[in-house]
Design a protein around this motif. Structure first.
Motif, short mmCIF file in Angstrom:
data_model
loop_
_atom_site.label_atom_id
_atom_site.label_comp_id
_atom_site.label_asym_id
_atom_site.label_seq_id
_atom_site.Cartn_x
_atom_site.Cartn_y
_atom_site.Cartn_z
N ALA A 42 6.56 2.91 -2.06
CA ALA A 42 5.22 3.19 -2.58
C ALA A 42 5.16 4.50 -3.36
O ALA A 42 4.55 4.58 -4.43
CB ALA A 42 4.22 3.20 -1.43
N GLY A 323 5.80 -1.04 -6.50
CA GLY A 323 5.70 -0.29 -5.26
C GLY A 323 5.15 -1.15 -4.14
O GLY A 323 4.33 -2.04 -4.37
N ASN A 324 5.62 -0.88 -2.92
CA ASN A 324 5.19 -1.63 -1.75
C ASN A 324 4.41 -0.72 -0.81
O ASN A 324 4.99 0.15 -0.15
CB ASN A 324 6.40 -2.22 -1.03
N ARG A 325 3.10 -0.90 -0.77
CA ARG A 325 2.25 -0.07 0.08
C ARG A 325 2.20 -0.65 1.49
O ARG A 325 1.98 -1.86 1.65
CB ARG A 325 0.83 -0.01 -0.49
N ARG A 351 -3.09 2.34 0.56
CA ARG A 351 -3.18 3.02 -0.74
C ARG A 351 -3.39 4.53 -0.62
O ARG A 351 -3.50 5.22 -1.63
CB ARG A 351 -4.33 2.42 -1.55
#
Length: 470
Positions: A42, A323-325, A351
């Motif tokens: 992220a 991106g991987n939140r 986020r």
């Protein structure tokens, strides 16, 4: 075999900040960060808006858990100026920071946009934060299509940093504190007596204390490790963004819409040197994703061209970002010590991880040192999912958010289909999900979005059903 006093797993904004805060308190301790650079975490993909009030929605103050989360965001809002100064002092490098954010209300997101826009203004007034209502015509760079012209706009003091440049400065500051960086992929964590052993395709690494800050990649590691800690499932909020070469009039300040339709608000950040960051989508998956997909590329580009400026059509794309939140099942963060002595967790921030990282780091360091915590215990890692809605309320919110998102995805209703028909269709989809899960628990709209996706793995519904039964 290398041995450390503290090992931080994860080298993003939260992981490095935790290591830095620990090193500041424990000057004689041996501290290392283990991180495997795969390019889809992220932090490195973030637009890095320092967003507190810009992230407010109509739900922010609706219940105690949401208020506690805002307290975390507000504490970070106040901490960032001194945090930047501290990192600059230790690293000897400057952090690029663009102050000021324009928030616009346009016609593209449905009724929830207006409610969230008004909620932002209400929160700014409640906290006596400076802002001004401005004419959208006076926002430098903004040139939306005629059918997407902004109706209103405000300017607030929150700005943005360049995430990659910031992370480099943070790494330098950590290195100045004698924190070691180990670039390895961790396969599992083993607990033997009072020590943790980190295993992978390398010699074992041992530590008395582990801080898990691996974001959306935590699920697999926890499952492989079988440590006996009871942490709820963590989903991946996949965001796609791009960095472009500016064409036409450049934006002077970060410009965004309010959060909408299960997503972070469309935004553009002027990095300078003819670069602009455009973001970001948000699609919930059960596992991290690593590639830009055509549909999201088209959607993001289309929205930016229509709602921000038409010249983006001609911009050169310099970089795509994925991106991987980390999104916990109840959508609230997982922060603090666990029932396993020496094992701490800092994930599930969704986020808000980048913005909240200075306070999360201070809180973890305080807890390790036995000092006063900053963050509410309601977000402790081993907890039952926090319930803030009834099922009926979540079904209604899912329907409204879905319709709002459909309009942004260019929905045009034929005369024989009404908004009421669409809302009823979405309500039924949510009811079907609850029936499949056979649960009286309530799920957040973001999780319902994930469970309604055609890409949902076949076993995902069964696994979640079993977890909720437990």
């Amino acid at each position: 075999m290398d041995t450390y006093d503290y090992l931080v797993l994860g080298g993003g904004s939260i992981g490095m900040a935790i290591a830095f805060k620990l090193a500041s308190k424990l000057k004689n301790s041996k501290i290392a960060i283990i991180d495997y650079h795969i390019g889809s975490a992220a932090s490195s993909a973030a637009g890095a808006m320092l967003g507190c009030f810009g992230e407010v929605t109509r739900y922010t103050f609706s219940d105690q858990a949401h208020r506690d989360k805002f307290d975390l965001m507000y504490a970070a809002h106040n901490a960032w100026p001194d945090w930047i100064k501290e990192l600059e002092h230790i690293s000897g490098e400057k952090i690029w920071h663009n102050p000021g954010t324009n928030i616009i209300l346009n016609t593209q997101g449905g009724q929830l946009d207006e409610e969230n826009f008004e909620a932002i203004i209400s929160a700014l007034k409640q906290y006596n934060e400076p802002f001004q209502e401005i004419s959208p015509k006076n926002i430098e760079g903004l040139d939306a299509a005629s059918f997407a012209k902004p109706l209103r706009a405000i300017r607030i003091e929150e700005g943005a940093v360049d995430s990659n440049q910031y992370l480099k400065v943070l790494q330098t500051a950590c290195e100045k504190k004698n924190i070691q960086f180990i670039n390895r992929k961790v396969d599992k964590i083993v607990k033997n007596n009072d020590l943790f052993t980190i295993k992978g395709n390398f010699d074992d690494i041992v530590s008395k204390n582990i801080i898990l800050a691996t974001g959306a990649f935590s699920n697999e590691l926890l499952k492989n490790s079988n440590l006996g800690v009871d942490i709820m499932p963590i989903f991946s909020g996949v965001g796609f963004a791009m960095v472009t070469e500016t064409k036409g009039s450049a934006f002077k300040h970060t410009t965004r819409v309010a959060n909408r339709s299960g997503s972070c608000g469309l935004h553009i950040i002027p990095y300078g040197n003819d670069r602009e960051y455009i973001g970001a989508t948000n699609v919930i998956h059960t596992t991290p994703q690593h590639q830009m997909i055509p549909g999201m590329n088209i959607f993001l580009s289309h929205c930016a061209i229509e709602q921000l400026k038409g010249d983006i059509f001609w911009s050169n794309i310099k970089e795509y970002k994925v991106g991987n939140r980390p999104l916990s099942l109840d959508t609230f963060p997982l922060i603090g010590k666990t029932s396993l002595n020496g094992f701490f967790v800092a994930t599930g921030t969704y986020r808000d991880g980048f913005h909240c990282s200075p306070i999360i780091a201070q809180d973890i360091a305080n807890e390790i040192m036995g000092e006063k915590k900053i963050i509410s215990d309601v977000f402790k890692p081993e907890r039952k999912p926090i319930q803030t809605f009834t099922q009926e309320e979540s079904i209604e919110d899912y329907a409204l958010q879905s319709l709002s998102g459909a309009y942004e995805f260019w929905l045009k209703l034929p005369g024989i289909v009404s908004e009421k028909d669409m809302l009823n269709m979405y309500r039924q989809k949510a009811k079907d999900i609850y029936q499949q899960l056979q649960t009286d628990k309530t799920l957040n709209t973001d999780i319902l979005f994930c469970l309604s996706m055609p890409t949902l793995p076949k076993n995902a519904m069964t696994e979640l059903k079993n977890y909720l039964r437990k």
